[in-house]
Design an enzyme around this catalytic site. Structure first.
Site, PDB file in Angstrom:
ATOM      1  CB  SER A  95      30.612  37.486  34.387  1.00  0.00           C
ATOM      2  OG  SER A  95      29.418  38.063  34.464  1.00  0.00           O
TER       3      SER A  95
ATOM      4  CG  HIS B 142      30.460  33.733  31.750  1.00  0.00           C
ATOM      5  ND1 HIS B 142      30.127  32.987  31.017  1.00  0.00           N
ATOM      6  CD2 HIS B 142      29.533  34.415  32.466  1.00  0.00           C
ATOM      7  CE1 HIS B 142      28.622  32.351  31.742  1.00  0.00           C
ATOM      8  NE2 HIS B 142      28.681  33.464  32.186  1.00  0.00           N
TER       9      HIS B 142
ATOM     10  CG  ASP C 236      26.531  36.412  33.088  1.00  0.00           C
ATOM     11  OD1 ASP C 236      25.912  35.167  32.474  1.00  0.00           O
ATOM     12  OD2 ASP C 236      27.114  37.126  32.951  1.00  0.00           O
TER      13      ASP C 236
ATOM     14  CG  MET D 280      20.665  37.958  31.394  1.00  0.00           C
ATOM     15  SD  MET D 280      20.029  38.777  32.956  1.00  0.00           S
ATOM     16  CE  MET D 280      21.994  37.600  33.627  1.00  0.00           C
TER      17      MET D 280
ATOM     18  CG  HIS E 248      25.334  31.697  30.694  1.00  0.00           C
ATOM     19  ND1 HIS E 248      25.272  32.379  31.988  1.00  0.00           N
ATOM     20  CD2 HIS E 248      24.328  31.250  31.089  1.00  0.00           C
ATOM     21  CE1 HIS E 248      24.143  31.182  32.890  1.00  0.00           C
ATOM     22  NE2 HIS E 248      23.696  30.665  32.025  1.00  0.00           N
TER      23      HIS E 248
ATOM     24  CG  MET F  83      20.809  33.730  32.149  1.00  0.00           C
ATOM     25  SD  MET F  83      21.742  33.941  33.080  1.00  0.00           S
ATOM     26  CE  MET F  83      22.834  34.693  32.320  1.00  0.00           C
TER      27      MET F  83
ATOM     28  CG  MET G 228      23.026  28.465  36.488  1.00  0.00           C
ATOM     29  SD  MET G 228      24.432  29.154  35.464  1.00  0.00           S
ATOM     30  CE  MET G 228      24.157  31.164  36.785  1.00  0.00           C
TER      31      MET G 228
ATOM     32  CG  ASP H 160      27.369  31.898  35.942  1.00  0.00           C
ATOM     33  OD1 ASP H 160      28.316  33.104  37.054  1.00  0.00           O
ATOM     34  OD2 ASP H 160      27.085  32.340  34.715  1.00  0.00           O
TER      35      ASP H 160
END
Ligand code: DX5
Ligand code: ZN
Length: 221
Positions: free
Chosen positions: A9, A32, A34, A36, A65, A67, A136, A174
């Protein structure tokens, strides 16, 4: 179970130098990313245009990923931005089957994530629709948190479900994955491992990727 993959990540890297940061993990299988939105989690990172820029900055495939709220509307843009795998949270998706099919139809791998308090059993029938299930192992939102051992039984249950159905769905973990915790995850049945702080706080991030891979392979059942 599938072969071990390491997906570092970039959450805790220098965002002003993302091209250089991804160049430090050449042995990784995926990057990866993230995403958000400051609503689904209390932190804000990238959008589709950053994913698109990253896809031009590295040869490695991108594992997005998400979120974010309302994945039904927002996830397809990440396939268009060049992500090879797109993970939506089931807690933020109204129609996970429809969304998984849409992601696949657009040409990416479809993946679904579960927060620590979300059980896996209700989603057993969805496995054939999913290329990956993300379990998670911290509450999503930040890097550098402590691994939650309470998630291990869920990894085991997910592996058992995948076996029962004879599907190829990868099981990703993760959060808090490190040299200290990766073997527990692999023993429980995970085959795809996100590691953020463990990789990027190492003096040689690429050597850490290789070391994590060796540990996970040694513990895979
Ligand atoms: C947390 C993110 C993770 C995080 C992992 O919400 O989804 O990908 O960056 O970082 P570490 O490995 O430091 O827990
Ligand atoms: Zn993540």
């Amino acid at each position: 179970m599938g072969h071990v993959q390491i997906t570092p990540s970039i959450l805790d890297t220098d965002f002003a130098r993302l091209g250089e940061e991804v160049a430090r993990i050449g042995s990784a299988d995926w990057v990866h990313v993230d995403v958000m939105d400051n609503h689904f989690v209390p932190n804000l990172t990238f959008g589709p245009s950053m994913v698109e820029a990253l896809s031009r900055a590295t040869e490695l495939p991108l594992d997005a990923h998400l979120m974010i709220e309302d994945c039904d509307s927002n996830a397809p843009a990440y396939v268009e931005a060049g992500a090879g795998s797109v993970t939506f949270h089931v807690e933020a998706t109204r129609a996970p089957v429809r969304l998984a099919r849409e992601i696949r139809a657009k040409g990416a791998r479809a993946s679904m994530a579960l927060k620590p308090a979300t059980p896996v059993e209700p989603y057993e029938a969805l496995l054939p629709e999913l290329d990956m299930l993300l379990i998670m192992t911290v509450e999503p939102g930040f890097g550098g948190q402590k691994f939650l051992d309470l998630c291990l039984p869920k990894i085991r249950a997910a592996r058992e479900m995948v076996r029962r159905h004879g599907v190829e769905t990868w099981i990703q973990v993760d959060g808090g994955v490190s040299l200290e915790t990766i073997e527990r995850c692999a023993e429980a049945g995970a085959d795809v491992f996100v590691a953020g702080s463990a990789v990027y706080s190492a003096d040689d991030p690429d050597a850490m990727v290789r070391e994590l891979r060796v540990r996970a392979e040694g513990a895979s059942t």
